[in-house]
Scaffold this motif. Structure first.
Motif, PDB file in Angstrom:
ATOM      1  N   TRP A  62       0.401  -1.397  -0.226  1.00 24.14           N
ATOM      2  CA  TRP A  62      -0.166  -0.314   0.025  1.00 24.14           C
ATOM      3  C   TRP A  62       0.543   1.515   0.429  1.00 24.14           C
ATOM      4  N   TYR A  99      -2.990   1.031  -4.180  1.00 29.22           N
ATOM      5  CA  TYR A  99      -2.735  -0.304  -3.982  1.00 29.22           C
ATOM      6  C   TYR A  99      -2.426  -1.498  -5.206  1.00 29.22           C
ATOM      7  N   GLY A 110      -8.501  -2.996  -4.265  1.00 28.39           N
ATOM      8  CA  GLY A 110      -7.955  -2.855  -2.659  1.00 28.39           C
ATOM      9  C   GLY A 110      -9.490  -2.230  -2.120  1.00 28.39           C
TER      10      GLY A 110
END
Length: 122
Positions: A62, A99, A110
């Protein structure tokens, strides 16, 4: 009389500039970065805390959305990351992320990931 006031107010609202950070913009009901990639928030981040709960391996999956503006207009802002000092873009006080598994613009793999990651819907 009421219609005139409503029409005048509506015209003012519609002509007012929308505030977006240069780094993100709305598209298809979500925020995306300049490349069209979906932007996310993390439930473990506390809005307004000035901190990110995502570090280390979390940032590999992330990546943080790094701000290019020093002072973006509200509801955007920045926090300074503790791990590298970079300015991370925030939305309503929550740090923003991408993501890694989103491969092309418009992907939102995500969204609701483990019920703690969510695409930002302005």
């Amino acid at each position: 009389m009421r219609f005139t006031i409503f029409a005048t107010t509506l015209a003012a609202v519609l002509s007012a500039p929308l505030a977006f950070a240069a780094d993100v913009m709305p598209a298809n009901g979500m925020l995306v970065n300049a490349s069209g990639m979906t932007v996310y928030v993390f439930d473990k981040d506390v809005a307004g805390s000035g901190k990110s709960a995502c570090s280390g391996g979390c940032l590999t999956l992330w990546p943080a959305v790094i701000a290019t503006e020093e002072m973006p207009a509200a509801p955007y802002g920045t926090i300074q990351r503790e791990d590298n000092g970079a300015k991370q873009l925030t939305y309503k006080g929550k740090p923003l992320y991408l993501y890694k598994e989103d491969k092309k613009p418009g992907d939102a793999a995500g969204d609701n990931f483990k019920n703690v990651w969510h695409a930002v819907k302005p």
